[in-house]
Design a protein around this motif. Structure first.
Motif, PDB file in Angstrom:
ATOM      1  N   LEU A 110     -27.716 -41.244  -3.825  1.00 21.63           N
ATOM      2  CA  LEU A 110     -26.986 -40.110  -4.397  1.00 21.63           C
ATOM      3  C   LEU A 110     -26.288 -39.293  -3.319  1.00 21.63           C
ATOM      4  O   LEU A 110     -25.141 -38.877  -3.479  1.00 21.63           O
ATOM      5  CB  LEU A 110     -27.941 -39.223  -5.190  1.00 21.63           C
ATOM      6  N   LEU A 111     -26.985 -39.057  -2.208  1.00 24.67           N
ATOM      7  CA  LEU A 111     -26.397 -38.272  -1.125  1.00 24.67           C
ATOM      8  C   LEU A 111     -25.199 -38.991  -0.503  1.00 24.67           C
ATOM      9  O   LEU A 111     -24.179 -38.374  -0.202  1.00 24.67           O
ATOM     10  CB  LEU A 111     -27.451 -37.985  -0.051  1.00 24.67           C
ATOM     11  N   LYS A 114     -22.260 -38.831  -2.879  1.00 19.73           N
ATOM     12  CA  LYS A 114     -21.707 -37.485  -3.006  1.00 19.73           C
ATOM     13  C   LYS A 114     -20.892 -37.085  -1.789  1.00 19.73           C
ATOM     14  O   LYS A 114     -19.813 -36.503  -1.920  1.00 19.73           O
ATOM     15  CB  LYS A 114     -22.858 -36.488  -3.211  1.00 19.73           C
ATOM     16  N   PHE A 115     -21.385 -37.404  -0.582  1.00 12.65           N
ATOM     17  CA  PHE A 115     -20.769 -36.874   0.637  1.00 12.65           C
ATOM     18  C   PHE A 115     -20.008 -37.912   1.454  1.00 12.65           C
ATOM     19  O   PHE A 115     -19.286 -37.540   2.378  1.00 12.65           O
ATOM     20  CB  PHE A 115     -21.846 -36.249   1.520  1.00 12.65           C
ATOM     21  N   PRO A 180     -16.136 -32.026   0.860  1.00 16.82           N
ATOM     22  CA  PRO A 180     -17.158 -31.706  -0.146  1.00 16.82           C
ATOM     23  C   PRO A 180     -17.089 -30.236  -0.525  1.00 16.82           C
ATOM     24  O   PRO A 180     -16.773 -29.374   0.305  1.00 16.82           O
ATOM     25  CB  PRO A 180     -18.472 -32.026   0.574  1.00 16.82           C
ATOM     26  N   PRO A 184     -22.779 -27.693  -2.935  1.00 20.15           N
ATOM     27  CA  PRO A 184     -22.785 -28.741  -3.968  1.00 20.15           C
ATOM     28  C   PRO A 184     -24.164 -28.925  -4.564  1.00 20.15           C
ATOM     29  O   PRO A 184     -25.182 -28.731  -3.901  1.00 20.15           O
ATOM     30  CB  PRO A 184     -22.374 -29.996  -3.182  1.00 20.15           C
ATOM     31  N   ARG A 185     -24.175 -29.294  -5.821  1.00 24.79           N
ATOM     32  CA  ARG A 185     -25.426 -29.618  -6.489  1.00 24.79           C
ATOM     33  C   ARG A 185     -25.335 -31.070  -6.951  1.00 24.79           C
ATOM     34  O   ARG A 185     -24.333 -31.503  -7.492  1.00 24.79           O
ATOM     35  CB  ARG A 185     -25.676 -28.698  -7.690  1.00 24.79           C
ATOM     36  N   ILE A 186     -26.408 -31.792  -6.741  1.00 24.10           N
ATOM     37  CA  ILE A 186     -26.446 -33.199  -7.114  1.00 24.10           C
ATOM     38  C   ILE A 186     -27.365 -33.339  -8.314  1.00 24.10           C
ATOM     39  O   ILE A 186     -28.558 -33.071  -8.228  1.00 24.10           O
ATOM     40  CB  ILE A 186     -26.943 -34.059  -5.949  1.00 24.10           C
TER      41      ILE A 186
END
Length: 202
Positions: A110-111, A114-115, A180, A184-186
């Motif tokens: 996920l990280l 996202k980034f 980003p 941010p919220r994942i």
């Protein structure tokens, strides 16, 4: 992501396995967009994301609750940065989270999604270990070409692409990569009406 980053070179020992993100705030021109996104308390753009799983995790015999797996992994990264001729460990910070073993691979994925950290996507090899005597026939990792200094990497076969070419690829990528968002919220998306298998036949 809500935790205050800590200096990578000053971490105190702790137990557990889990996930982490490394942040760069130095003055290397190649990483200027990343440093800019992280200065002023923003901490928006990790340069690298990784995980530390406990011994036996693949065999369902984890001992992560008592081992220093995550701390040891971060310490290894600090040593790699210190060994590099053109990096300073003082310019690196980290966030980490001790996680139940089953969630560690998902959290890392996920990280990264996202980034899109540049050392994950464009510059392989930062997280590599010394392959050991007799196993240096592989190509030198791209990370070690751009950031020479790790003694074991110098024993690997030289890559065909020079550091200048790799650097130009990184700079071009960072110029066009989306920044980003701040804070941010994942989140994991769950269906409104998930199908739950009760284990019973109809």
């Amino acid at each position: 992501m809500e935790r205050a980053p800590q200096s990578l070179g000053e971490l105190q020992p702790f137990n557990g396995a889990g996930i982490y993100a490394l942040y760069y705030v130095g003055e290397a021109p190649i990483y200027a967009p990343i440093a800019e996104a992280n200065l002023g308390g923003q901490w928006r753009w990790p340069i690298y994301v990784g995980k530390a799983v406990p011994s036996g995790a693949r065999k369902a015999m984890s001992t992560g609750a008592t081992g220093r797996w995550l701390f040891n992994r971060l310490r290894e990264h600090a040593e790699s940065v210190q060994a590099a001729e053109n990096l300073r460990v003082e310019d690196f910070y980290c966030r980490y989270l001790v996680v139940e073993d089953i969630w560690i691979p998902l959290g890392e994925s996920l990280l990264i999604a996202k980034f899109t950290p540049v050392w994950n996507r464009m510059l392989d090899g930062f997280g590599n270990h010394d392959p050991g005597s007799g196993r240096y026939n592989g190509l030198r990792p791209r990370w070690d070409v751009l950031h020479p200094g790790r003694s074991w990497a110098e024993k690997c076969r030289e890559r065909p692409e020079p550091a200048e070419l790799i650097a130009s690829e990184i700079e071009a990528h960072l110029r066009t990569a989306p920044r980003p968002p701040q804070h941010p919220r994942i989140l994991l998306e769950v269906p409104e009406n998930p199908i739950i298998d009760s284990g019973e036949d109809e």
